[in-house]
Design a protein around this motif. Structure first.
Motif, PDB file in Angstrom:
ATOM      1  N   ARG A   1      38.032  42.419  32.448  1.00 43.59           N
ATOM      2  CA  ARG A   1      38.459  41.037  32.682  1.00 43.59           C
ATOM      3  C   ARG A   1      37.944  40.526  34.031  1.00 43.59           C
ATOM      4  O   ARG A   1      37.525  39.378  34.153  1.00 43.59           O
ATOM      5  N   ALA A   2      37.991  41.389  35.032  1.00 48.20           N
ATOM      6  CA  ALA A   2      37.481  40.989  36.344  1.00 48.20           C
ATOM      7  C   ALA A   2      35.986  40.691  36.284  1.00 48.20           C
ATOM      8  O   ALA A   2      35.512  39.721  36.879  1.00 48.20           O
ATOM      9  N   VAL A   3      35.242  41.509  35.553  1.00 46.51           N
ATOM     10  CA  VAL A   3      33.802  41.276  35.409  1.00 46.51           C
ATOM     11  C   VAL A   3      33.547  39.945  34.704  1.00 46.51           C
ATOM     12  O   VAL A   3      32.679  39.165  35.111  1.00 46.51           O
ATOM     13  N   LYS A   4      34.316  39.653  33.663  1.00 45.17           N
ATOM     14  CA  LYS A   4      34.152  38.385  32.941  1.00 45.17           C
ATOM     15  C   LYS A   4      34.436  37.192  33.847  1.00 45.17           C
ATOM     16  O   LYS A   4      33.759  36.154  33.761  1.00 45.17           O
ATOM     17  N   ALA A   5      35.441  37.323  34.719  1.00 42.97           N
ATOM     18  CA  ALA A   5      35.753  36.233  35.645  1.00 42.97           C
ATOM     19  C   ALA A   5      34.599  35.984  36.604  1.00 42.97           C
ATOM     20  O   ALA A   5      34.265  34.832  36.913  1.00 42.97           O
ATOM     21  N   VAL A   6      33.972  37.050  37.077  1.00 42.37           N
ATOM     22  CA  VAL A   6      32.820  36.897  37.970  1.00 42.37           C
ATOM     23  C   VAL A   6      31.658  36.257  37.216  1.00 42.37           C
ATOM     24  O   VAL A   6      30.945  35.395  37.754  1.00 42.37           O
ATOM     25  N   GLN A   7      31.462  36.638  35.984  1.00 36.83           N
ATOM     26  CA  GLN A   7      30.411  36.014  35.174  1.00 36.83           C
ATOM     27  C   GLN A   7      30.653  34.514  35.005  1.00 36.83           C
ATOM     28  O   GLN A   7      29.707  33.739  34.857  1.00 36.83           O
ATOM     29  N   ALA A   8      31.934  34.119  35.072  1.00 35.79           N
ATOM     30  CA  ALA A   8      32.291  32.706  34.915  1.00 35.79           C
ATOM     31  C   ALA A   8      32.186  31.919  36.212  1.00 35.79           C
ATOM     32  O   ALA A   8      32.325  30.695  36.207  1.00 35.79           O
ATOM     33  N   GLY A   9      31.969  32.617  37.342  1.00 45.96           N
ATOM     34  CA  GLY A   9      31.803  31.907  38.604  1.00 45.96           C
ATOM     35  C   GLY A   9      32.701  32.340  39.734  1.00 45.96           C
ATOM     36  O   GLY A   9      32.542  31.874  40.870  1.00 45.96           O
ATOM     37  N   VAL A  10      33.674  33.210  39.486  1.00 45.17           N
ATOM     38  CA  VAL A  10      34.520  33.734  40.564  1.00 45.17           C
ATOM     39  C   VAL A  10      33.661  34.564  41.508  1.00 45.17           C
ATOM     40  O   VAL A  10      32.832  35.369  41.073  1.00 45.17           O
ATOM     41  N   ARG A  11      33.861  34.384  42.803  1.00 44.32           N
ATOM     42  CA  ARG A  11      33.042  35.090  43.784  1.00 44.32           C
ATOM     43  C   ARG A  11      33.876  35.925  44.769  1.00 44.32           C
ATOM     44  O   ARG A  11      33.379  36.319  45.818  1.00 44.32           O
ATOM     45  N   TRP A  12      35.111  36.185  44.390  1.00 46.86           N
ATOM     46  CA  TRP A  12      35.962  37.016  45.239  1.00 46.86           C
ATOM     47  C   TRP A  12      36.916  37.781  44.337  1.00 46.86           C
ATOM     48  O   TRP A  12      37.727  37.192  43.621  1.00 46.86           O
ATOM     49  N   VAL A  13      36.810  39.104  44.348  1.00 44.58           N
ATOM     50  CA  VAL A  13      37.686  39.960  43.545  1.00 44.58           C
ATOM     51  C   VAL A  13      38.434  40.900  44.471  1.00 44.58           C
ATOM     52  O   VAL A  13      37.832  41.602  45.296  1.00 44.58           O
ATOM     53  N   HIS A  14      39.741  40.895  44.322  1.00 41.46           N
ATOM     54  CA  HIS A  14      40.628  41.697  45.158  1.00 41.46           C
ATOM     55  C   HIS A  14      41.188  42.838  44.317  1.00 41.46           C
ATOM     56  O   HIS A  14      41.912  42.610  43.345  1.00 41.46           O
ATOM     57  N   LEU A  15      40.841  44.067  44.669  1.00 42.14           N
ATOM     58  CA  LEU A  15      41.227  45.233  43.878  1.00 42.14           C
ATOM     59  C   LEU A  15      42.617  45.713  44.274  1.00 42.14           C
ATOM     60  O   LEU A  15      42.849  46.116  45.416  1.00 42.14           O
ATOM     61  N   ARG A  16      43.534  45.690  43.286  1.00 34.66           N
ATOM     62  CA  ARG A  16      44.915  46.091  43.554  1.00 34.66           C
ATOM     63  C   ARG A  16      45.459  46.905  42.387  1.00 34.66           C
ATOM     64  O   ARG A  16      45.251  46.551  41.232  1.00 34.66           O
ATOM     65  N   ASP A  17      46.127  47.988  42.700  1.00 32.37           N
ATOM     66  CA  ASP A  17      46.825  48.770  41.676  1.00 32.37           C
ATOM     67  C   ASP A  17      47.836  49.658  42.388  1.00 32.37           C
ATOM     68  O   ASP A  17      47.510  50.743  42.851  1.00 32.37           O
ATOM     69  N   HIS A  18      49.057  49.162  42.483  1.00 36.05           N
ATOM     70  CA  HIS A  18      50.090  49.889  43.221  1.00 36.05           C
ATOM     71  C   HIS A  18      50.473  51.200  42.541  1.00 36.05           C
ATOM     72  O   HIS A  18      50.989  52.107  43.200  1.00 36.05           O
ATOM     73  N   GLU A  19      50.239  51.306  41.245  1.00 36.06           N
ATOM     74  CA  GLU A  19      50.675  52.489  40.499  1.00 36.06           C
ATOM     75  C   GLU A  19      49.632  53.604  40.488  1.00 36.06           C
ATOM     76  O   GLU A  19      49.952  54.745  40.162  1.00 36.06           O
ATOM     77  N   ALA A  20      48.405  53.299  40.839  1.00 35.37           N
ATOM     78  CA  ALA A  20      47.330  54.284  40.733  1.00 35.37           C
ATOM     79  C   ALA A  20      47.420  55.340  41.829  1.00 35.37           C
ATOM     80  O   ALA A  20      47.729  55.036  42.978  1.00 35.37           O
ATOM     81  N   LYS A  21      47.138  56.569  41.464  1.00 31.02           N
ATOM     82  CA  LYS A  21      47.042  57.646  42.442  1.00 31.02           C
ATOM     83  C   LYS A  21      45.797  57.428  43.302  1.00 31.02           C
ATOM     84  O   LYS A  21      44.838  56.778  42.874  1.00 31.02           O
ATOM     85  N   PRO A  22      45.810  57.961  44.533  1.00 33.61           N
ATOM     86  CA  PRO A  22      44.672  57.715  45.436  1.00 33.61           C
ATOM     87  C   PRO A  22      43.302  58.039  44.836  1.00 33.61           C
ATOM     88  O   PRO A  22      42.366  57.239  44.967  1.00 33.61           O
ATOM     89  N   LYS A  23      43.187  59.178  44.169  1.00 31.17           N
ATOM     90  CA  LYS A  23      41.875  59.564  43.625  1.00 31.17           C
ATOM     91  C   LYS A  23      41.458  58.616  42.513  1.00 31.17           C
ATOM     92  O   LYS A  23      40.290  58.195  42.445  1.00 31.17           O
ATOM     93  N   ALA A  24      42.395  58.246  41.635  1.00 36.54           N
ATOM     94  CA  ALA A  24      42.072  57.336  40.535  1.00 36.54           C
ATOM     95  C   ALA A  24      41.672  55.968  41.070  1.00 36.54           C
ATOM     96  O   ALA A  24      40.741  55.332  40.558  1.00 36.54           O
ATOM     97  N   PHE A  25      42.380  55.507  42.094  1.00 32.18           N
ATOM     98  CA  PHE A  25      42.061  54.211  42.702  1.00 32.18           C
ATOM     99  C   PHE A  25      40.648  54.241  43.278  1.00 32.18           C
ATOM    100  O   PHE A  25      39.838  53.342  43.026  1.00 32.18           O
TER     101      PHE A  25
END
Length: 210
Positions: A24-48
């Motif tokens: 979904r983030a990639v599709k948003a960038v394809q549509a013109g978004v030029r700033w993506v903020h990566l967030r995942d509070h539940e992810a373990k450090p290595k997975a993140f």
């Protein structure tokens, strides 16, 4: 101070460690978004860290000029040469700046006036102020309202503020009128069936109220 990406629409790619959410983030960038903020509070450090390492080049393939920032995990931002975003807990703005250098885009999540001039915010390039409106991502947190956003923008000046929380395309004009430089969006793009169309709607609203 690093400049904000243009247009000033930050996509909060919450849960980006999921392949479907990353898409979904990639599709948003394809549509013109030029700033993506990566967030995942539940992810373990290595997975993140692994997911960020995979997604960042995908986003750049979608648009070479996209800016990618990392929520809280300054170590990941440092390793990948990305911007970062801090808040009440974890590294302060000053600590993050020392690790990332002067050119990295660095932000802070604020929820009240005092944070705009606090010790933890020294060296930041922008603020996310939230939640302005009721939001499904934080249903138990009462909205601050447009008046509080306006007051925060005055206190924070000249550091730019992006309004976050319950932002719809129709609310962009109200936020801009209150002094926000732009908006940050999560569910309005990440939780809809047509992320490209949704992203374009926000971009049109920002262009109309630039």
């Amino acid at each position: 101070m690093a400049s904000l990406p243009r247009p000033p629409l930050a996509l909060i790619a919450d849960g980006f460690t999921s392949d479907a959410r990353a898409d979904r983030a990639v599709k948003a960038v394809q549509a013109g978004v030029r700033w993506v903020h990566l967030r995942d509070h539940e992810a373990k450090p290595k997975a993140f860290a692994t997911a960020a390492r995979v997604l960042a080049p995908r986003l750049r393939s979608a648009a070479a000029d996209v800016t990618v920032t990392v929520n809280s995990r300054v170590d990941v931002a440092e390793a990948l040469g990305l911007g970062a975003h801090v808040g009440r807990r974890g590294p302060s703005g000053r600590e993050a700046r020392e690790r990332l250098g002067a050119k990295a885009l660095l932000g802070y999540s604020a929820h009240e006036h005092a944070e705009a001039k606090g010790d933890r915010t020294q060296g930041v390039d922008y603020y996310f102020f939230s939640p302005v409106f009721p939001t499904t991502s934080k249903p138990d947190q009462p909205p601050a309202g447009v008046g509080t956003l306006r007051a925060f923008c005055r206190v924070a000046s000249p550091v730019p503020v992006l309004a976050l929380g319950g932002i719809t395309p129709e609310r962009v004009s109200v936020c801009r009128g209150a002094g926000a430089r732009g908006v940050a969006v999560l569910s309005g793009i990440m939780d809809v069936d047509t992320p490209r169309a949704a992203a374009r709607a926000y971009l049109r609203a920002l262009a109309e109220h630039a």
